[in-house]
Write a protein that holds these residues in place. Structure first.
Motif, PDB file in Angstrom:
ATOM      1  N   LEU A 281      -8.277   5.051  -4.706  1.00 30.78           N
ATOM      2  CA  LEU A 281      -7.632   6.134  -3.961  1.00 30.78           C
ATOM      3  C   LEU A 281      -7.450   7.376  -4.827  1.00 30.78           C
ATOM      4  O   LEU A 281      -7.569   8.505  -4.340  1.00 30.78           O
ATOM      5  CB  LEU A 281      -6.281   5.661  -3.411  1.00 30.78           C
ATOM      6  N   ASP A 282      -7.163   7.176  -6.106  1.00 25.03           N
ATOM      7  CA  ASP A 282      -7.038   8.312  -7.026  1.00 25.03           C
ATOM      8  C   ASP A 282      -8.370   9.048  -7.173  1.00 25.03           C
ATOM      9  O   ASP A 282      -8.425  10.280  -7.165  1.00 25.03           O
ATOM     10  CB  ASP A 282      -6.561   7.836  -8.404  1.00 25.03           C
TER      11      ASP A 282
ATOM     12  N   LEU B 232       0.820  -1.208   0.000  1.00 27.03           N
ATOM     13  CA  LEU B 232       0.000   0.000   0.000  1.00 27.03           C
ATOM     14  C   LEU B 232       0.854   1.258   0.000  1.00 27.03           C
ATOM     15  O   LEU B 232       0.558   2.227  -0.709  1.00 27.03           O
ATOM     16  CB  LEU B 232      -0.942  -0.008   1.211  1.00 27.03           C
TER      17      LEU B 232
ATOM     18  N   GLU C 266      -5.525   1.319  -6.056  1.00 28.41           N
ATOM     19  CA  GLU C 266      -4.917   2.599  -6.426  1.00 28.41           C
ATOM     20  C   GLU C 266      -5.905   3.473  -7.187  1.00 28.41           C
ATOM     21  O   GLU C 266      -5.987   4.684  -6.964  1.00 28.41           O
ATOM     22  CB  GLU C 266      -3.669   2.356  -7.278  1.00 28.41           C
ATOM     23  N   SER C 267      -6.687   2.851  -8.069  1.00 35.31           N
ATOM     24  CA  SER C 267      -7.688   3.604  -8.826  1.00 35.31           C
ATOM     25  C   SER C 267      -8.723   4.229  -7.888  1.00 35.31           C
ATOM     26  O   SER C 267      -9.108   5.390  -8.060  1.00 35.31           O
ATOM     27  CB  SER C 267      -8.373   2.677  -9.832  1.00 35.31           C
TER      28      SER C 267
ATOM     29  N   LEU D 153       2.160   2.438  -3.394  1.00 33.35           N
ATOM     30  CA  LEU D 153       1.252   2.979  -4.411  1.00 33.35           C
ATOM     31  C   LEU D 153       1.471   4.476  -4.589  1.00 33.35           C
ATOM     32  O   LEU D 153       1.567   5.222  -3.613  1.00 33.35           O
ATOM     33  CB  LEU D 153      -0.208   2.724  -4.001  1.00 33.35           C
ATOM     34  N   ASN D 154       1.518   4.900  -5.831  1.00 34.43           N
ATOM     35  CA  ASN D 154       1.703   6.331  -6.112  1.00 34.43           C
ATOM     36  C   ASN D 154       0.566   7.167  -5.548  1.00 34.43           C
ATOM     37  O   ASN D 154       0.766   8.307  -5.112  1.00 34.43           O
ATOM     38  CB  ASN D 154       1.805   6.556  -7.628  1.00 34.43           C
ATOM     39  N   SER D 155      -0.642   6.602  -5.542  1.00 33.03           N
ATOM     40  CA  SER D 155      -1.792   7.351  -5.060  1.00 33.03           C
ATOM     41  C   SER D 155      -1.678   7.681  -3.571  1.00 33.03           C
ATOM     42  O   SER D 155      -2.153   8.725  -3.118  1.00 33.03           O
ATOM     43  CB  SER D 155      -3.083   6.567  -5.321  1.00 33.03           C
ATOM     44  N   VAL D 156      -1.030   6.804  -2.800  1.00 34.25           N
ATOM     45  CA  VAL D 156      -0.873   7.051  -1.364  1.00 34.25           C
ATOM     46  C   VAL D 156       0.032   8.255  -1.118  1.00 34.25           C
ATOM     47  O   VAL D 156      -0.196   9.046  -0.191  1.00 34.25           O
ATOM     48  CB  VAL D 156      -0.323   5.788  -0.654  1.00 34.25           C
TER      49      VAL D 156
ATOM     50  N   PHE E   8      -4.103  -4.547  -6.299  1.00 36.23           N
ATOM     51  CA  PHE E   8      -3.585  -3.228  -5.915  1.00 36.23           C
ATOM     52  C   PHE E   8      -3.821  -2.167  -6.997  1.00 36.23           C
ATOM     53  O   PHE E   8      -3.886  -0.970  -6.689  1.00 36.23           O
ATOM     54  CB  PHE E   8      -2.101  -3.331  -5.556  1.00 36.23           C
ATOM     55  N   LYS E   9      -3.968  -2.595  -8.245  1.00 34.81           N
ATOM     56  CA  LYS E   9      -4.256  -1.632  -9.308  1.00 34.81           C
ATOM     57  C   LYS E   9      -5.630  -1.003  -9.090  1.00 34.81           C
ATOM     58  O   LYS E   9      -5.817   0.209  -9.264  1.00 34.81           O
ATOM     59  CB  LYS E   9      -4.206  -2.335 -10.671  1.00 34.81           C
TER      60      LYS E   9
END
Length: 449
Positions: free
Chosen positions: A114-115, A19, A111-112, A22-25, A107-108
């Protein structure tokens, strides 16, 4: 402008590591819980916008307390579990807590999610005068009502299986979005999603559209053509309005479902279908089978898992939420800041929306075009139009006309309005398709005499 705040209570090291990567985090202001302490107390103090919570114990006191806490209504939750039954968590999800991800984690998709949440929160923090969307979103679906969260839960359960799904709902309820969401959350998500409207298929070309053809198979076949079964190879094939497929052609679809084999028109070689079938109809399957527009054996092959779609009028609070959602995205597209007046929202909330979400979206689109800065009730013309139709529905019917003549006029005019679609015509008139065919045959017989 400060970033939205994210709270993380994850005990399992590998899950926490994935987690955090992830770039979104990284877009959020991160707050990590102190293990061994009540995470709900920590979340309450931190006042975060989003919370990632690992659920691994039925004795989690904080989880039991959450539903009675104001934090429940102020925070977007993403729960993670190993999938053990947890009635407390189920209750929270039914109340609209957010998302529940079960191992193994995708996780993809996390991430979506969270974005999406980040964009919505950033818009709220950046401009409080901008119309925003506050509804929950799951895959391609939007809605915060109990009915929609129940649908999300069903989709999560069905998506990970190999079962064919049969989506049943009125026109305009978003059946294709549900099919696409099933695909996105399935193990076939990386393969194609192919949709075909069975009602739009020409009877002469159905075999070619479904199974493809080889060059020279018939007049006009100047090159090889892939059918939808081959186009959707490895993915999901969505058969929209499957009850509109001619009855005599349905047996060919049944054979593919039974054997997994099909042959392009004009070809000698048999191919093996590798697709998941999701079908849909706006008719009641029982009525469609009774009226002989849907084969019963085909229905049972398609409906390994039936999914009922709620009507918009049964989704408490979602009509206003969807209106604001559509307006927010249209504003963002055009760089505008249009708003609904309180009276226009009240009008939206009290209208029954017989055309469901599609009708609502079109009404908002028209209102957006008509309004300057504020959308008022008179910009929402749908209710006025339907009210006028209700007042005038007996206009033009002369006194003393025979009932069978009135019936004939109603049938022929409705058929013309529906461009010859007999299923829609029968549905609108409240009669079976078989009855409609019998009456039309009667009119033709009289004309011939």
């Amino acid at each position: 402008m400060s970033s939205p705040k994210l709270f993380m209570h994850i005990k399992e090291p590998s899950l926490a590591s994935n987690l955090l990567s992830l770039n979104s985090v990284s877009q959020y202001e991160l707050n990590i819980s102190h293990q061994g302490e009540n995470w709900l107390d920590q979340l309450t103090l931190a006042k975060c916008d989003v919370a990632l919570i690992e659920v691994n114990s039925l004795d989690d006191i904080a989880l039991k307390e959450l539903i009675h806490s104001p934090v429940f209504y102020q925070t977007e939750f993403l729960f993670f579990s190993q999938g053990e039954p947890d009635p407390i968590l189920d209750q929270l999800m039914n109340k609209g807590a957010g998302f529940h991800y079960r191992a193994p984690f995708h996780f993809k998709l996390i991430e979506s999610s969270l974005d999406d949440v980040f964009r919505e929160l950033s818009a709220i923090k950046g401009n409080t005068n901008t119309q925003t969307s506050y509804l929950d979103q799951f895959g391609l679906l939007v809605g915060s009502s109990t009915a929609m969260h129940s649908l999300y839960q069903t989709i999560r359960k069905v998506a990970v299986t190999k079962a064919n799904a049969f989506i049943i709902g009125e026109s305009g309820t978003g059946k294709e979005l549900i099919a696409n969401t099933l695909h996105v959350f399935s193990q076939r998500a990386e393969a194609p999603f192919v949709a075909i409207n069975c009602g739009a298929l020409s009877p002469e070309l159905i075999d070619s559209e479904l199974f493809g053809h080889v060059k020279g198979a018939f007049t006009g076949a100047h090159k090889d053509h892939q059918g939808v079964f081959e186009q959707a190879e490895g993915g999901t094939l969505f058969l929209d309005e499957v009850t509109e497929m001619p009855y005599e052609h349905q047996v060919k679809l049944l054979r593919v479902l039974e054997s997994g084999e099909y042959k392009p028109v004009g070809a000698q070689q048999v191919k093996i279908a590798n697709v998941r079938i999701v079908a849909a109809t706006n008719r009641t399957p029982h009525d469609a089978i009774r009226d002989e527009v849907l084969r019963e054996d085909l229905y049972f092959r398609l409906a390994q898992f039936p999914i009922m779609v709620p009507r918009l009028r049964d989704r408490e609070g979602d009509a206003c939420g969807l209106a604001q959602h559509f307006l927010a995205y249209r504003n963002a597209q055009d760089g505008e800041h249009k708003q609904f007046s309180a009276k226009s929202l009240d009008k939206i909330n009290h209208y029954v929306w017989p055309g469901n979400v599609r009708e609502l979206k079109h009404a908002i689109e028209r209102a957006y075009i008509l309004a300057d800065d504020t959308i008022h009730p008179d910009h929402l013309i749908t209710n006025d139009v339907n009210h006028q139709v209700e007042q005038d529905k007996t206009a033009g019917i002369p006194f003393g006309m025979r009932l069978d003549d009135i019936e004939k006029i109603a049938i022929l005019k409705t058929l013309k309005q529906n461009n010859g679609n007999r299923t829609d015509t029968a549905h609108q008139l409240g009669i079976s398709v078989k009855t409609l065919y019998n009456k039309l045959d009667k009119y033709e017989s009289i004309k011939a005499i």
